[in-house]
Design an enzyme around this catalytic site. Structure first.
Site, short mmCIF file in Angstrom:
data_model
loop_
_atom_site.label_atom_id
_atom_site.label_comp_id
_atom_site.label_asym_id
_atom_site.label_seq_id
_atom_site.Cartn_x
_atom_site.Cartn_y
_atom_site.Cartn_z
N LYS A 8 11.83 4.88 0.48
CA LYS A 8 13.06 4.59 1.26
C LYS A 8 13.65 3.24 0.86
O LYS A 8 14.84 3.14 0.57
CB LYS A 8 12.74 4.56 2.77
N ARG A 83 12.95 5.47 14.86
CA ARG A 83 11.64 6.02 14.53
C ARG A 83 10.99 6.80 15.65
O ARG A 83 9.87 7.29 15.49
CB ARG A 83 10.68 4.90 14.18
N ARG A 116 1.55 -1.09 -4.17
CA ARG A 116 2.86 -1.70 -3.92
C ARG A 116 2.78 -3.23 -3.85
O ARG A 116 1.87 -3.81 -3.30
CB ARG A 116 3.44 -1.20 -2.61
N ARG A 147 1.52 -6.34 0.98
CA ARG A 147 1.78 -6.39 2.41
C ARG A 147 0.50 -6.25 3.22
O ARG A 147 -0.39 -5.48 2.85
CB ARG A 147 2.76 -5.27 2.79
N ARG A 158 0.12 4.35 10.37
CA ARG A 158 1.58 4.49 10.20
C ARG A 158 1.96 5.93 9.90
O ARG A 158 2.97 6.44 10.40
CB ARG A 158 2.04 3.56 9.06
P1 AP5 Z 1 8.91 1.87 -0.93
O1 AP5 Z 1 10.32 2.02 -1.38
O2 AP5 Z 1 8.45 0.51 -0.49
O3 AP5 Z 1 8.55 2.95 0.19
P2 AP5 Z 1 9.04 3.10 1.70
O4 AP5 Z 1 9.37 4.53 1.91
O5 AP5 Z 1 10.14 2.10 2.01
O6 AP5 Z 1 7.68 2.81 2.46
P3 AP5 Z 1 7.24 1.74 3.53
O7 AP5 Z 1 5.76 1.73 3.52
O8 AP5 Z 1 7.92 0.41 3.32
O9 AP5 Z 1 7.73 2.37 4.84
P4 AP5 Z 1 7.26 1.98 6.23
O10 AP5 Z 1 8.11 2.84 7.05
O11 AP5 Z 1 5.81 2.06 6.48
O12 AP5 Z 1 7.50 0.40 6.30
P5 AP5 Z 1 8.64 -0.46 6.94
O13 AP5 Z 1 8.76 -1.69 6.15
O14 AP5 Z 1 9.86 0.34 7.24
O15 AP5 Z 1 7.97 2.40 -2.12
C1 AP5 Z 1 6.56 2.33 -1.99
C2 AP5 Z 1 5.91 2.08 -3.36
O16 AP5 Z 1 6.13 3.21 -4.20
C3 AP5 Z 1 6.48 0.88 -4.13
O17 AP5 Z 1 5.46 0.24 -4.84
C4 AP5 Z 1 7.50 1.51 -5.09
O18 AP5 Z 1 7.65 0.73 -6.27
C5 AP5 Z 1 6.82 2.85 -5.39
N1 AP5 Z 1 7.77 3.92 -5.67
C6 AP5 Z 1 8.96 4.16 -5.05
N2 AP5 Z 1 9.55 5.26 -5.56
C7 AP5 Z 1 8.68 5.75 -6.50
C8 AP5 Z 1 8.70 6.88 -7.38
N3 AP5 Z 1 9.73 7.74 -7.39
N4 AP5 Z 1 7.64 7.08 -8.21
C9 AP5 Z 1 6.58 6.21 -8.21
N5 AP5 Z 1 6.50 5.12 -7.42
C10 AP5 Z 1 7.55 4.89 -6.56
O19 AP5 Z 1 7.98 -0.79 8.38
C11 AP5 Z 1 6.87 -1.64 8.47
C12 AP5 Z 1 6.47 -1.82 9.91
O20 AP5 Z 1 7.54 -2.42 10.66
C13 AP5 Z 1 6.12 -0.55 10.70
O21 AP5 Z 1 4.81 -0.10 10.45
C14 AP5 Z 1 6.31 -1.05 12.12
O22 AP5 Z 1 5.23 -1.87 12.53
C15 AP5 Z 1 7.54 -1.92 12.01
N6 AP5 Z 1 8.78 -1.15 12.21
C16 AP5 Z 1 9.65 -0.73 11.27
N7 AP5 Z 1 10.65 -0.03 11.80
C17 AP5 Z 1 10.44 -0.02 13.14
C18 AP5 Z 1 11.13 0.55 14.25
N8 AP5 Z 1 12.26 1.27 14.11
N9 AP5 Z 1 10.60 0.40 15.49
C19 AP5 Z 1 9.47 -0.32 15.67
N10 AP5 Z 1 8.76 -0.89 14.67
C20 AP5 Z 1 9.25 -0.74 13.42
#
Ligand code: AP5
Length: 198
Positions: A8, A83, A116, A147, A158
């Site tokens: 994402k 979410r 990552r 991270r 998660r």
């Molecule tokens: P990446 O693009 O980082 O993946 P992502 O889908 O963004 O995954 P996240 O783990 O960041 O999502 P998340 O929802 O857990 O975390 P968030 O920061 O939103 O890609 C991942 C890896 O794969 C990278 O190394 C990339 O290079 C690689 N990659 C990408 N595409 C690829 C491909 N095609 N082929 C191969 N490799 C590839 O949230 C973190 C925390 O914040 C949550 O756990 C929660 O505590 C809090 N939070 C966030 N949103 C909320 C909310 N709405 N309400 C309450 N708490 C919240």
């Protein structure tokens, strides 16, 4: 939308350049608050490390604060919100034009998150397989790090929250939803997204 590690953040960044509108992830907004050293950030730090969600009120407040910036006037790409169903209900002040869900199987999520790296300064996402390692310098001058919530236990939590709380939100968006296969190279997935949007 999409499970952890589906790409994402990676795709939102590319789409932001293509469409010339800002992209921001709720997770990054929270990590920025943590990095600021504020009291609110301290509270978020513990929650993120456990892989749990911050309160709906705090998430809404962070989003509204970001949306108040003038660069969102012509639209924006939002990653990681809403979410759960109560966040869906609270997000009644704007209507998305597109809801994209990037699908990857669980094994791919685990594999990607294990490798990552994230830039501490600009939030850019990279991977060990790109030839960078923790402590290296990003092009912005910031430091690449792993991270705190990319531990096996936090990733499991998660993914479970995604299944239980976020999947129902996708159903609520109904006909607005377009699924995109997240397997393949970053560029291949990006081209699928562009096609879907067009
Ligand atoms: P990446 O693009 O980082 O993946 P992502 O889908 O963004 O995954 P996240 O783990 O960041 O999502 P998340 O929802 O857990 O975390 P968030 O920061 O939103 O890609 C991942 C890896 O794969 C990278 O190394 C990339 O290079 C690689 N990659 C990408 N595409 C690829 C491909 N095609 N082929 C191969 N490799 C590839 O949230 C973190 C925390 O914040 C949550 O756990 C929660 O505590 C809090 N939070 C966030 N949103 C909320 C909310 N709405 N309400 C309450 N708490 C919240």
């Amino acid at each position: 939308m999409g499970p952890q590690g589906s790409g994402k953040g990676t795709q939102a960044e590319k789409l932001s350049v293509q469409l010339n509108i800002p992209a921001f992830g709720m997770g990054q907004l929270l990590r920025d608050e943590i990095a600021s050293g504020s009291e609110l950030g301290e509270k978020f730090d513990a929650i993120l490390k456990r892989g749990e969600l911050v309160s709906d009120e705090d998430a809404a407040q962070m989003l509204k604060r970001r949306l108040a910036k003038p660069d969102t006037q012509n639209g924006y790409i939002l990653d990681g919100y809403p979410r759960n169903l109560s966040q869906f209900a609270a997000f009644d002040f704007d209507t998305p034009t597109h809801v994209l869900v990037i699908d990857v199987p669980r094994e791919e999520s685990l594999k990607r998150l294990g490798g990552r790296l994230t830039c501490r300064a600009c939030g850019k996402v990279g991977a060990l397989k790109d030839g960078i390692k923790p402590g290296d310098q990003c092009t912005c001058g910031g430091e690449w790090y792993q991270r705190d919530d990319d531990t096996p236990a936090a990733i499991e939590r998660r993914l479970a929250i995604y299944e239980k709380d976020t999947s129902p939100v996708i159903e609520k968006y109904g006909e607005l939803v377009r699924h995109v296969d997240g397997l393949g190279s970053v560029e291949e997935v990006f081209q699928r997204i562009i096609k879907v949007i067009e």
